[in-house]
Design an enzyme around this catalytic site. Sequence first.
Site, PDB file in Angstrom:
ATOM      1  N   CYS A  98      26.626  30.846   2.150  1.00 13.39           N
ATOM      2  CA  CYS A  98      26.915  32.737   2.119  1.00 13.39           C
ATOM      3  C   CYS A  98      25.935  33.770   3.178  1.00 13.39           C
ATOM      4  O   CYS A  98      26.276  34.241   3.505  1.00 13.39           O
ATOM      5  CB  CYS A  98      26.814  33.677   0.547  1.00 13.39           C
ATOM      6  N   VAL A 134      26.527  36.590   5.986  1.00 12.18           N
ATOM      7  CA  VAL A 134      25.934  37.448   5.626  1.00 12.18           C
ATOM      8  C   VAL A 134      25.222  38.231   6.749  1.00 12.18           C
ATOM      9  O   VAL A 134      25.781  38.745   7.149  1.00 12.18           O
ATOM     10  CB  VAL A 134      24.991  37.582   4.318  1.00 12.18           C
TER      11      VAL A 134
END
Length: 513
Positions: free
Chosen positions: A153, A157
Amino acid sequence: MTRPAEKILDHAALFREPEYRKMLGEKKINFESPHLDKVASDQRDFTKTWKYRDKNLAREALVVNPAKACQPLGAVFAAAGFERTMSFVHGSQGCAAYYRSHLSRHFKEPSSLVSSSMTEDAAVFGGLKNMVDGLANAYKLYDPKMIAVSTSCMAEVIGDDLHGFIENARNEGSVPADFDVPYAHTPAFVGSHVDGYDSMVKGVLEHFWAGKERSENPYSINIIPGFDGFCVGNIRELKRMLTLMDVSYAFISDASDQFDTPSDGEFRMYDGGTKLDDVKAALNSGTTVSLQHYNTRRTLEYCKEVGQETASFHYPLGVQGTDEFLMKISEISGKTISETIRLERGRLIDAMADSQSWLHGKKYAIYGDPDFVYAIARFIMETGGEPTHCLATNGTLAWESEMKELLASSPFGEDAQVWAGKDLWAMRSLLFTEPVDLLIGNSYGKYLERDAETPLIRLTFPIFDRHHHHRFPLMGYVGGLRVLTAILDKIFDKLDHETMKLGATDFSYDLTR
């Protein structure tokens, strides 16, 4: 509470000792601020009602215990299926530990991977330095033939560019200029492990095939098994059948040996896997076949782009599923299905007929990946059972449509319901409001088994609380016999449990069934 070393108790017995019961009871009263027993009991009863089910199934903003994992786990699993390949997760150490532990707990084998160990500074300034240092360390310390990079992640991001980072690392000497470093962007906050698997396999094929010319061998077949917690048993069984047919084939991502290394005094960080030269040569194959369609959609599109024919299946299990797979392989390769395999088909059908009186009319709830749920539902209907609830958290509208078409093809599917995008908390409501005889899924279903008293059969990844199931096949006719036996064992175990009370129910505690 202290005990001599020779009398140490297992935790299952230890926490039933009086002193621990007292300690845990006081903890609940003094620190947990529990509701009154009646309030808790009333709420539990409410969650078993149709009224609560309607609210539960209408839920959109919250997911409770999804029957799926995140994309990078699938990418790590896919990378493990290639020769001497080290999986490199561009992200935090905690994420990498989750993927390793998930695979290790299921296969009971070490699962080696490295991460770029991104922390707060990388989240602000980007993870280029982590990539440069991480690739250098992985290359020097672990002697891989290939490093397969995926993302978690944090890297997604902030928008880290894997291609650019890898090229920068090459320029700084982290790995040789000609060293193989395929990659896949696998954001963990969308999709599931099947999408991560798909992206990594496609990334590996693109790395070796892009810009190369094909010299087609029309009778050679590439086979992509898909994300499969039973890969050890399944791939070996499929290889056996294909060898019996004298088919020319190459498995793309073969993790069967990597997750089943022997204990002989030698540690194998890498074992087996599809040889990189075979991956290169696979460009020339006439056809690429996927054993799990929803695991490999992007990869199959790429195979079409380079000029290959493609075919896909939904986890070839049971009679019809195996029939379709073998007939397609025979059509592509020009090889006949061997007599040995035909006999195995007949034996599976004979076993199903032998046990028909115990299987007919049984109701099932099934959950797992889309292809697995499809395959199990089809096999259950072949046995005369009814797949009442079919749930896939990562199921799409296309999968839902396919499932409904399958269920409509048999009278045993006319009352079945398909639940795409729902989770295991939704399954709990289904089990209480429309009970079934058996539940089929993975280890996370044991909490549903306890709550709803629906016996669980563990047939898909992950299986943490039972050992060695993955070493035996589910695919093919031999695998179908194993699934049949697992179902029957659970039926008979349940019947024995219900009929063993002396003088009350033991008139049906039969020796012969």
